[in-house]
Design an enzyme around this catalytic site. Sequence first.
Site, PDB file in Angstrom:
ATOM      1  N   GLU A   1      47.926  25.785 -31.122  1.00 33.69           N
ATOM      2  CA  GLU A   1      49.129  25.341 -31.821  1.00 33.69           C
ATOM      3  C   GLU A   1      48.911  23.973 -32.452  1.00 33.69           C
ATOM      4  O   GLU A   1      49.482  23.677 -33.485  1.00 33.69           O
ATOM      5  CB  GLU A   1      50.326  25.290 -30.865  1.00 33.69           C
ATOM      6  CG  GLU A   1      50.840  26.639 -30.435  1.00 33.69           C
ATOM      7  CD  GLU A   1      51.471  27.441 -31.562  1.00 33.69           C
ATOM      8  OE1 GLU A   1      51.937  26.858 -32.566  1.00 33.69           O
ATOM      9  OE2 GLU A   1      51.497  28.677 -31.431  1.00 33.69           O
TER      10      GLU A   1
ATOM     11  N   ASP B   1      55.249  24.791 -40.931  1.00 27.29           N
ATOM     12  CA  ASP B   1      54.027  25.530 -40.605  1.00 27.29           C
ATOM     13  C   ASP B   1      53.551  26.332 -41.818  1.00 27.29           C
ATOM     14  O   ASP B   1      54.117  26.215 -42.910  1.00 27.29           O
ATOM     15  CB  ASP B   1      54.227  26.401 -39.350  1.00 27.29           C
ATOM     16  CG  ASP B   1      55.126  27.597 -39.573  1.00 27.29           C
ATOM     17  OD1 ASP B   1      55.531  27.896 -40.725  1.00 27.29           O
ATOM     18  OD2 ASP B   1      55.439  28.263 -38.565  1.00 27.29           O
TER      19      ASP B   1
END
Length: 154
Positions: A27, A36
């Site tokens: 992550e 993201d």
Amino acid sequence: MKIPANVLKWAMAASVPVAVAIVAPWEGKSNDPYRDIVGVRTVCYGETRVEMRRYTDAECLAMLNKAVAEFANQVLQCTPRLQYHPYQLAAAVSLAYNIGVGAYCRSTVDRLFDAGDLKGACDQFARWRMAGGMVVQGLVNRRKAETELCLTGL
């Protein structure tokens, strides 16, 4: 199927630290909110379910540990067979953390785990390699690592 409290406690103790160890590097961590790869507002270790503000390192780590434990509980609700398979549970938690519990619970991975085909389930991780309609090399790499973890002890 209700998992006995002592078994649940053991499963969580055995799998959550392993899941945290695999989720965190894949992550990555950003103390400040960002978008993201598909444009979702995210902070810390890929967290999307919290207030989007700056967090300290300690807050990010605490948030990750709490989230992974929550995901582990939810994965076990979908796949109670994993209560006795900590490496496979940790890998499944990492997958669910990335794709969402709903997608995990509807996946072939879950169905194969439920059927007792642990290796077959592990081999299905590689199918989850796309974001925004495109194959993403980072997801290919993550799924390879999750698959290796999933195959541990089989």
